[in-house]
Each structure stands twice: as structure tokens, then as C-alpha cells.
Write a protein that holds these residues in place. Sequence first.
Motif, PDB file in Angstrom:
ATOM      1  N   LYS A  62       9.058  -8.997  -1.952  1.00  0.00           N
ATOM      2  CA  LYS A  62       9.135  -9.839  -3.162  1.00  0.00           C
ATOM      3  C   LYS A  62       7.797  -9.843  -3.887  1.00  0.00           C
ATOM      4  O   LYS A  62       6.745  -9.854  -3.261  1.00  0.00           O
ATOM      5  N   GLY A  63       7.845  -9.869  -5.196  1.00  0.00           N
ATOM      6  CA  GLY A  63       6.610  -9.989  -5.967  1.00  0.00           C
ATOM      7  C   GLY A  63       5.973  -8.658  -6.309  1.00  0.00           C
ATOM      8  O   GLY A  63       5.151  -8.574  -7.219  1.00  0.00           O
ATOM      9  N   LEU A  64       6.369  -7.623  -5.584  1.00  0.00           N
ATOM     10  CA  LEU A  64       5.800  -6.300  -5.868  1.00  0.00           C
ATOM     11  C   LEU A  64       6.095  -5.865  -7.305  1.00  0.00           C
ATOM     12  O   LEU A  64       5.235  -5.334  -8.008  1.00  0.00           O
ATOM     13  N   VAL A  65       7.310  -6.152  -7.756  1.00  0.00           N
ATOM     14  CA  VAL A  65       7.689  -5.730  -9.112  1.00  0.00           C
ATOM     15  C   VAL A  65       6.838  -6.453 -10.161  1.00  0.00           C
ATOM     16  O   VAL A  65       6.507  -5.878 -11.209  1.00  0.00           O
ATOM     17  N   ASN A  66       6.438  -7.692  -9.859  1.00  0.00           N
ATOM     18  CA  ASN A  66       5.574  -8.419 -10.802  1.00  0.00           C
ATOM     19  C   ASN A  66       4.212  -7.750 -10.905  1.00  0.00           C
ATOM     20  O   ASN A  66       3.635  -7.645 -11.984  1.00  0.00           O
ATOM     21  N   ALA A  69      10.141  -1.400 -11.950  1.00  0.00           N
ATOM     22  CA  ALA A  69      11.334  -1.515 -11.100  1.00  0.00           C
ATOM     23  C   ALA A  69      10.975  -1.237  -9.653  1.00  0.00           C
ATOM     24  O   ALA A  69      10.153  -0.360  -9.368  1.00  0.00           O
ATOM     25  N   THR A  70      11.581  -2.016  -8.748  1.00  0.00           N
ATOM     26  CA  THR A  70      11.492  -1.685  -7.327  1.00  0.00           C
ATOM     27  C   THR A  70      12.912  -1.529  -6.778  1.00  0.00           C
ATOM     28  O   THR A  70      13.835  -2.243  -7.193  1.00  0.00           O
ATOM     29  N   PHE A  71      13.042  -0.573  -5.852  1.00  0.00           N
ATOM     30  CA  PHE A  71      14.332  -0.285  -5.230  1.00  0.00           C
ATOM     31  C   PHE A  71      14.147  -0.407  -3.725  1.00  0.00           C
ATOM     32  O   PHE A  71      13.407   0.377  -3.134  1.00  0.00           O
ATOM     33  N   ARG A  72      14.806  -1.412  -3.136  1.00  0.00           N
ATOM     34  CA  ARG A  72      14.651  -1.619  -1.699  1.00  0.00           C
ATOM     35  C   ARG A  72      15.963  -1.317  -0.977  1.00  0.00           C
ATOM     36  O   ARG A  72      17.006  -1.898  -1.312  1.00  0.00           O
ATOM     37  N   GLU A  73      15.879  -0.420  -0.026  1.00  0.00           N
ATOM     38  CA  GLU A  73      17.058  -0.078   0.778  1.00  0.00           C
ATOM     39  C   GLU A  73      17.369  -1.235   1.726  1.00  0.00           C
ATOM     40  O   GLU A  73      16.452  -1.796   2.331  1.00  0.00           O
ATOM     41  N   THR A  74      18.654  -1.623   1.833  1.00  0.00           N
ATOM     42  CA  THR A  74      19.010  -2.710   2.753  1.00  0.00           C
ATOM     43  C   THR A  74      19.771  -2.143   3.954  1.00  0.00           C
ATOM     44  O   THR A  74      20.408  -1.081   3.852  1.00  0.00           O
ATOM     45  N   PRO A  75      19.739  -2.857   5.078  1.00  0.00           N
ATOM     46  CA  PRO A  75      20.451  -2.359   6.267  1.00  0.00           C
ATOM     47  C   PRO A  75      21.963  -2.286   6.049  1.00  0.00           C
ATOM     48  O   PRO A  75      22.658  -1.611   6.787  1.00  0.00           O
ATOM     49  N   GLU A  76      22.470  -2.970   5.020  1.00  0.00           N
ATOM     50  CA  GLU A  76      23.921  -2.999   4.767  1.00  0.00           C
ATOM     51  C   GLU A  76      24.382  -1.834   3.896  1.00  0.00           C
ATOM     52  O   GLU A  76      25.527  -1.830   3.419  1.00  0.00           O
ATOM     53  N   GLY A  77      23.509  -0.875   3.637  1.00  0.00           N
ATOM     54  CA  GLY A  77      23.911   0.279   2.824  1.00  0.00           C
ATOM     55  C   GLY A  77      23.909  -0.011   1.334  1.00  0.00           C
ATOM     56  O   GLY A  77      24.657   0.597   0.569  1.00  0.00           O
ATOM     57  N   LYS A  78      23.074  -0.971   0.916  1.00  0.00           N
ATOM     58  CA  LYS A  78      22.953  -1.280  -0.504  1.00  0.00           C
ATOM     59  C   LYS A  78      21.502  -1.108  -0.942  1.00  0.00           C
ATOM     60  O   LYS A  78      20.615  -0.882  -0.102  1.00  0.00           O
ATOM     61  N   GLU A 137       8.687   7.386 -20.571  1.00  0.00           N
ATOM     62  CA  GLU A 137       9.084   6.244 -21.415  1.00  0.00           C
ATOM     63  C   GLU A 137       8.364   4.965 -21.023  1.00  0.00           C
ATOM     64  O   GLU A 137       8.595   3.901 -21.609  1.00  0.00           O
ATOM     65  N   GLY A 138       7.514   5.023 -20.011  1.00  0.00           N
ATOM     66  CA  GLY A 138       6.816   3.805 -19.569  1.00  0.00           C
ATOM     67  C   GLY A 138       7.599   3.043 -18.513  1.00  0.00           C
ATOM     68  O   GLY A 138       7.450   1.831 -18.384  1.00  0.00           O
ATOM     69  N   VAL A 139       8.452   3.752 -17.785  1.00  0.00           N
ATOM     70  CA  VAL A 139       9.176   3.127 -16.665  1.00  0.00           C
ATOM     71  C   VAL A 139       8.385   3.411 -15.387  1.00  0.00           C
ATOM     72  O   VAL A 139       8.257   4.565 -14.975  1.00  0.00           O
ATOM     73  N   LEU A 140       7.810   2.360 -14.826  1.00  0.00           N
ATOM     74  CA  LEU A 140       7.021   2.492 -13.600  1.00  0.00           C
ATOM     75  C   LEU A 140       7.874   1.976 -12.454  1.00  0.00           C
ATOM     76  O   LEU A 140       8.336   0.831 -12.491  1.00  0.00           O
ATOM     77  N   TRP A 141       8.115   2.817 -11.449  1.00  0.00           N
ATOM     78  CA  TRP A 141       9.013   2.377 -10.380  1.00  0.00           C
ATOM     79  C   TRP A 141       8.516   2.841  -9.019  1.00  0.00           C
ATOM     80  O   TRP A 141       7.717   3.770  -8.917  1.00  0.00           O
ATOM     81  N   THR A 142       8.988   2.159  -8.002  1.00  0.00           N
ATOM     82  CA  THR A 142       8.732   2.617  -6.644  1.00  0.00           C
ATOM     83  C   THR A 142       9.931   2.259  -5.784  1.00  0.00           C
ATOM     84  O   THR A 142      10.767   1.442  -6.177  1.00  0.00           O
ATOM     85  N   GLU A 143      10.014   2.910  -4.621  1.00  0.00           N
ATOM     86  CA  GLU A 143      11.144   2.596  -3.750  1.00  0.00           C
ATOM     87  C   GLU A 143      10.656   2.290  -2.346  1.00  0.00           C
ATOM     88  O   GLU A 143       9.611   2.773  -1.908  1.00  0.00           O
ATOM     89  N   LEU A 144      11.434   1.433  -1.677  1.00  0.00           N
ATOM     90  CA  LEU A 144      11.076   0.976  -0.340  1.00  0.00           C
ATOM     91  C   LEU A 144      12.215   1.297   0.625  1.00  0.00           C
ATOM     92  O   LEU A 144      13.128   0.485   0.809  1.00  0.00           O
ATOM     93  N   PRO A 145      12.163   2.486   1.234  1.00  0.00           N
ATOM     94  CA  PRO A 145      13.177   2.804   2.234  1.00  0.00           C
ATOM     95  C   PRO A 145      13.013   1.924   3.466  1.00  0.00           C
ATOM     96  O   PRO A 145      11.924   1.383   3.697  1.00  0.00           O
ATOM     97  N   LEU A 146      14.067   1.780   4.234  1.00  0.00           N
ATOM     98  CA  LEU A 146      14.005   0.975   5.470  1.00  0.00           C
ATOM     99  C   LEU A 146      12.856   1.420   6.375  1.00  0.00           C
ATOM    100  O   LEU A 146      12.189   0.605   6.997  1.00  0.00           O
ATOM    101  N   GLY A 160       0.835  -1.203   0.000  1.00  0.00           N
ATOM    102  CA  GLY A 160       0.000   0.000   0.000  1.00  0.00           C
ATOM    103  C   GLY A 160       0.869   1.251   0.000  1.00  0.00           C
ATOM    104  O   GLY A 160       0.683   2.161  -0.817  1.00  0.00           O
ATOM    105  N   ALA A 161       1.847   1.275   0.884  1.00  0.00           N
ATOM    106  CA  ALA A 161       2.741   2.441   0.965  1.00  0.00           C
ATOM    107  C   ALA A 161       3.571   2.566  -0.316  1.00  0.00           C
ATOM    108  O   ALA A 161       3.771   3.671  -0.843  1.00  0.00           O
ATOM    109  N   ALA A 162       4.016   1.418  -0.831  1.00  0.00           N
ATOM    110  CA  ALA A 162       4.851   1.442  -2.040  1.00  0.00           C
ATOM    111  C   ALA A 162       4.025   1.894  -3.256  1.00  0.00           C
ATOM    112  O   ALA A 162       4.538   2.591  -4.133  1.00  0.00           O
ATOM    113  N   PHE A 163       2.757   1.526  -3.308  1.00  0.00           N
ATOM    114  CA  PHE A 163       1.893   1.966  -4.423  1.00  0.00           C
ATOM    115  C   PHE A 163       1.753   3.486  -4.416  1.00  0.00           C
ATOM    116  O   PHE A 163       1.799   4.127  -5.464  1.00  0.00           O
TER     117      PHE A 163
END
Length: 329
Positions: A239-243, A255-264, A216-225, A205-208
Amino acid sequence: MPNPSELRALADEAASVVVIAHIAPDGDTIGSALGLAWALRQLGKRARVACADPSPRELAFLPGVGDISAEPPEDEDLIIVVDASDVERIGSLYDAQVFATRPVVNIDHHITNQRYGTLNLVTQRSSTAELILDQLTDLGVTLDLTIATCLLTGLVTDTRGFTTSNTTPASLEAAVVLTRAGALLPAINDAVFNHRSITLLRLWGAAFVATRLEEEGVLWTELPLTMLAQAGADLADAKGLVNFLSSIDEARISATFRETPEGKVDVSLRSVPGIDVSQVAMRFGGGGHPQAAGCLVPGTLGDVRSRIVQALREAARQDRGPAPGPGVG
Ligand code: 5GP
Ligand code: MN
């Protein structure tokens, strides 16, 4: 007698085998690893499955999943890695020195595979599970219900229930063989696709709300920690959100971009046929398939996201044209 295959020859010589699944495991790597381990046990081998990360909870029904450990290769005679296109995907179980001391079989279906094994069984198939099924006859293994359940799970998850563009007549034939051996297709589909948590709902819900659609038709969202924390969500919930995003009509790339605790930043990419997102993923140190790829990129969420969105917009502009719809031609 015909010459034994190279895999058969290596298996014949080994008394013990460790089968390794890739990090952030999915149904194909776990199903393939378990299916192969059961096959090797049928041949009288001591076989275990190892994975650096825990298995997704929806795979809890798979026979043997509870015995998977994060123990790196020990005294086993043979290492087999399944569904991992490069050694980074082996994660903490990889040790160059240990891997150099015994044969390593790399069984994979990714076009981006780096052929890091002493034996590389790399073929473009729907799934690694489909590839392993092909090897069973050669290995002298009789398909049974346990093996079939594991392998069909790999096929179902990597083809999203035989719906994606990597589904071929050979994948359907493999499904016929596996279901004839007793694997329950509806039950596997139900287990892997129809069970979602309330924390996943909150996260999505938050990511939507945060989605952006580029011209160009690039649909993306990001998931900060912070978004994961607020939803009470874990990695599996992302997982599966990008599908889902890829099912939006306006999305030629999602595309989905998920922030990881390891700084990646953990990046998942999907595209319509005609746009190859595996090329973009490779440029950022990852890999995958033309229509489904990913990468794990060091850096801040904002910086990584903006660089990759730029590259995706460029890839979308170079699209060779609309993909033919069903019934065309
Ligand atoms: P997903 O987006 O479902 O995590 O992954 C889609 C595809 O991209 C899968 O075939 C997966 O193996 C590949 N992939 C995802 N992340 C990475 C990565 O960090 N490195 C590589 N080499 N492949 C990845
Ligand atoms: Mn796979």
C-alpha cells in the motif's frame, strides 16, 4: 420540530446496528465506521463494526479497532456500509438474502457508487469521514474526542494529510471542527504516514527496480507473489507505493499491479487532474475517484497488466491538457 432526516429516522427505529467497512480497509473506511459506531452508541444503540479483512496496523491507535470482527450481519436491525462503492467491496460479509431483510444505508463519497442501499447517502466529499461528520448534528450526536479522532483519521488518510486534489475548504473546515473537539492532527499524521517496516523498504526497492515509464507518462510497476515473498512483505507493505510513484515528475498516471494468491491482480491507479483513472478502473470492474482508483481483476499478472497499461496509455493520450500548477490563475 423539523422532520428527522432519513438516516435519523432509520437510526431511531433500530436498537442494534452493524457498521461495515470495505475489504482491504484503509483509514477512511475504518475511521468512518468506528466514528459512526461510537456516535450510535452515544445514542444508546448496540453498535459493532465489521470488516472482512484485518485493519492496517498503523490504525491500531484508533479507539475500538480491536473489537472489529469479520462476523457478517446477524440479528442487527440496521446495516450501514461506509466507503464502499459497490457490494463487491463488502467482500465475504455480503449476502444478498441477508441484506434484503433489513434496511441498508450506503454512506459513501465515490463518484462510481452503485447506490445499492435502501438509503444512499452518496456525496462527493474528500472522504466518507467528512460526510459522516455532516450527519452527526442531524443524528443528535455531540462530537467527542473519540468520534473526532476516528473521523479525522479518515480525513487525513483520504486526503494524504490535506495535500490531494480532493481537499476542499469544507475538508479544512471539518478538520477545524474535529481538532477543536480535541483530535490530535500531528499525532494522527505521524501514526498513519511515518511508520514503515523494513520489509516495506525491501519490497519497494525491488518494485522501484522494476518500474517502467511509457512515453505517454504512464509510470507502472508490478509486484509478483515471488517479490513479496523474497522481501518477507505482506499486503500492507504494498500500500502507498502507487502514491510514491505519483510524485515522480514524469508520471501523469502511476499504477501498481500486485499478484494475489487467489489468481487475481490488485490494481492501484493515480493520475494528475485532467485524466480520469476511475473510468479505466470501472471498465475493469473496479471504481474510485478521478485521481485515485483501483480494481481487482481475475487473470495472470502479465495479461491483466498489459491490458490495463494499454487502457491507461489511451487515457493519457486523451488528456485535456496540463493541470494548472499552484499559483496559476
Ligand atoms: P487504492 O489504490 O488506494 O487501493 O484505492 C484508491 C481508490 O480506488 C479508493 O478510493 C478505493 O476505494 C478505490 N478502489 C480500489 N480498489 C478498488 C476496487 O477493487 N473496486 C472499487 N470499486 N474501488 C476500488
Ligand atoms: Mn474513502
